[in-house]
Design a protein around this motif. Structure first.
Motif, PDB file in Angstrom:
ATOM      1  N   ASN A   7      40.096  40.799  33.741  1.00 40.71           N
ATOM      2  CA  ASN A   7      39.346  40.367  32.566  1.00 40.71           C
ATOM      3  C   ASN A   7      39.394  38.851  32.407  1.00 40.71           C
ATOM      4  OD1 ASN A   7      37.804  40.777  30.148  1.00 40.71           O
ATOM      5  ND2 ASN A   7      39.680  40.364  29.016  1.00 40.71           N
ATOM      6  N   ALA A   8      40.552  38.265  32.642  1.00 40.28           N
ATOM      7  CA  ALA A   8      40.672  36.807  32.528  1.00 40.28           C
ATOM      8  C   ALA A   8      39.789  36.096  33.552  1.00 40.28           C
ATOM      9  CB  ALA A   8      42.136  36.391  32.712  1.00 40.28           C
ATOM     10  N   GLU A   9      39.644  36.693  34.735  1.00 39.30           N
ATOM     11  CA  GLU A   9      38.831  36.081  35.793  1.00 39.30           C
ATOM     12  C   GLU A   9      37.337  36.338  35.624  1.00 39.30           C
ATOM     13  OE1 GLU A   9      38.320  36.154  40.662  1.00 39.30           O
ATOM     14  OE2 GLU A   9      40.094  37.058  39.760  1.00 39.30           O
ATOM     15  N   TYR A  10      36.970  37.533  35.237  1.00 37.27           N
ATOM     16  CA  TYR A  10      35.569  37.937  35.236  1.00 37.27           C
ATOM     17  C   TYR A  10      34.924  38.020  33.855  1.00 37.27           C
ATOM     18  CZ  TYR A  10      36.062  39.169  40.152  1.00 37.27           C
ATOM     19  OH  TYR A  10      36.264  39.122  41.506  1.00 37.27           O
ATOM     20  N   GLY A  11      35.706  38.245  32.830  1.00 37.53           N
ATOM     21  CA  GLY A  11      35.131  38.470  31.515  1.00 37.53           C
ATOM     22  C   GLY A  11      34.461  39.824  31.453  1.00 37.53           C
ATOM     23  N   LEU A  12      35.268  40.868  31.388  1.00 37.01           N
ATOM     24  CA  LEU A  12      34.745  42.229  31.436  1.00 37.01           C
ATOM     25  C   LEU A  12      34.076  42.671  30.141  1.00 37.01           C
ATOM     26  CD1 LEU A  12      37.599  44.034  33.393  1.00 37.01           C
ATOM     27  CD2 LEU A  12      35.472  43.063  34.286  1.00 37.01           C
ATOM     28  N   ASN A  13      33.924  41.762  29.204  1.00 38.70           N
ATOM     29  CA  ASN A  13      33.245  42.096  27.959  1.00 38.70           C
ATOM     30  C   ASN A  13      31.748  41.816  28.023  1.00 38.70           C
ATOM     31  OD1 ASN A  13      33.612  39.355  28.081  1.00 38.70           O
ATOM     32  ND2 ASN A  13      33.950  39.105  25.896  1.00 38.70           N
ATOM     33  N   SER A  14      31.244  41.540  29.224  1.00 39.45           N
ATOM     34  CA  SER A  14      29.808  41.297  29.390  1.00 39.45           C
ATOM     35  C   SER A  14      29.306  41.998  30.645  1.00 39.45           C
ATOM     36  CB  SER A  14      29.521  39.796  29.510  1.00 39.45           C
ATOM     37  OG  SER A  14      29.978  39.303  30.762  1.00 39.45           O
ATOM     38  N   GLU A  15      28.028  42.358  30.634  1.00 38.39           N
ATOM     39  CA  GLU A  15      27.430  42.979  31.824  1.00 38.39           C
ATOM     40  C   GLU A  15      27.516  42.038  33.012  1.00 38.39           C
ATOM     41  OE1 GLU A  15      23.669  45.026  31.729  1.00 38.39           O
ATOM     42  OE2 GLU A  15      23.980  45.578  29.627  1.00 38.39           O
ATOM     43  N   GLU A  16      27.278  40.758  32.772  1.00 43.08           N
ATOM     44  CA  GLU A  16      27.343  39.781  33.871  1.00 43.08           C
ATOM     45  C   GLU A  16      28.724  39.770  34.518  1.00 43.08           C
ATOM     46  OE1 GLU A  16      27.449  34.978  34.390  1.00 43.08           O
ATOM     47  OE2 GLU A  16      26.070  35.782  32.894  1.00 43.08           O
ATOM     48  N   GLY A  17      29.774  39.742  33.706  1.00 37.82           N
ATOM     49  CA  GLY A  17      31.135  39.739  34.239  1.00 37.82           C
ATOM     50  C   GLY A  17      31.452  41.006  35.010  1.00 37.82           C
ATOM     51  N   ILE A  18      31.082  42.146  34.471  1.00 36.11           N
ATOM     52  CA  ILE A  18      31.334  43.416  35.158  1.00 36.11           C
ATOM     53  C   ILE A  18      30.547  43.487  36.455  1.00 36.11           C
ATOM     54  CG2 ILE A  18      31.078  45.931  35.026  1.00 36.11           C
ATOM     55  CD1 ILE A  18      31.603  45.665  31.988  1.00 36.11           C
ATOM     56  N   ASN A  19      29.300  43.050  36.433  1.00 35.10           N
ATOM     57  CA  ASN A  19      28.492  43.086  37.654  1.00 35.10           C
ATOM     58  C   ASN A  19      29.062  42.162  38.735  1.00 35.10           C
ATOM     59  OD1 ASN A  19      26.574  45.060  36.992  1.00 35.10           O
ATOM     60  ND2 ASN A  19      25.440  43.599  35.754  1.00 35.10           N
ATOM     61  N   ARG A  20      29.593  40.993  38.344  1.00 34.45           N
ATOM     62  CA  ARG A  20      30.235  40.103  39.325  1.00 34.45           C
ATOM     63  C   ARG A  20      31.464  40.786  39.915  1.00 34.45           C
ATOM     64  NH1 ARG A  20      32.914  35.652  38.124  1.00 34.45           N
ATOM     65  NH2 ARG A  20      32.920  36.044  35.900  1.00 34.45           N
ATOM     66  N   TYR A  21      32.240  41.449  39.062  1.00 33.80           N
ATOM     67  CA  TYR A  21      33.420  42.169  39.520  1.00 33.80           C
ATOM     68  C   TYR A  21      33.028  43.281  40.509  1.00 33.80           C
ATOM     69  CZ  TYR A  21      37.418  45.291  39.461  1.00 33.80           C
ATOM     70  OH  TYR A  21      38.457  46.101  39.846  1.00 33.80           O
ATOM     71  N   ILE A  22      32.015  44.050  40.160  1.00 37.47           N
ATOM     72  CA  ILE A  22      31.558  45.131  41.044  1.00 37.47           C
ATOM     73  C   ILE A  22      31.126  44.557  42.394  1.00 37.47           C
ATOM     74  CG2 ILE A  22      29.700  46.821  41.408  1.00 37.47           C
ATOM     75  CD1 ILE A  22      29.840  47.348  38.331  1.00 37.47           C
ATOM     76  N   ARG A  23      30.334  43.508  42.387  1.00 39.81           N
ATOM     77  CA  ARG A  23      29.893  42.887  43.650  1.00 39.81           C
ATOM     78  C   ARG A  23      31.082  42.454  44.500  1.00 39.81           C
ATOM     79  NH1 ARG A  23      25.984  40.552  40.290  1.00 39.81           N
ATOM     80  NH2 ARG A  23      27.178  38.616  40.210  1.00 39.81           N
ATOM     81  N   ASP A  24      32.066  41.813  43.869  1.00 35.65           N
ATOM     82  CA  ASP A  24      33.233  41.381  44.617  1.00 35.65           C
ATOM     83  C   ASP A  24      34.030  42.555  45.179  1.00 35.65           C
ATOM     84  OD1 ASP A  24      32.526  38.750  44.176  1.00 35.65           O
ATOM     85  OD2 ASP A  24      34.162  38.323  42.767  1.00 35.65           O
TER      86      ASP A  24
END
Length: 87
Positions: free
Chosen positions: A64-81
């Motif tokens: 969460n600190a790295e990606y910001g899992l409180n947004s679709e953009e952050g979750i989508n970046r996490y999924i891609r990685d």
């Protein structure tokens, strides 16, 4: 559900809900708690190792600190990685 719980559920559905079981399995199996519990086991060897709540909490606090899992953009970046990793 509270408004915050609904927002969290909507984020999950709107991001992870786009993927099928095999993709979701690939994501979770690239995550540190899963990898740590599977150390010493081959890919096709079953395991009953426990993934602790503490390891999950620590992992997702870091994510969460790295990606910001409180947004679709952050979750989508996490999924891609997670889908790019090959452990």
């Amino acid at each position: 559900m509270t408004a915050e719980e609904k927002r969290a559920a909507d984020l999950v559905v709107d991001t992870f809900g786009l993927y099928g079981g095999k993709v979701l399995e690939r994501i979770t199996h690239n995550e540190k708690p899963w990898r740590d519990a599977r150390k010493g086991y081959g890919d096709n060897i079953p395991s009953n190792e426990t993934i602790t709540k503490d390891s999950i909490l620590a992992y997702y606090c870091t994510v969460n600190a790295e990606y910001g899992l409180n947004s679709e953009e952050g979750i989508n970046r996490y999924i891609r990685d997670m889908l790019r990793k090959n452990f």
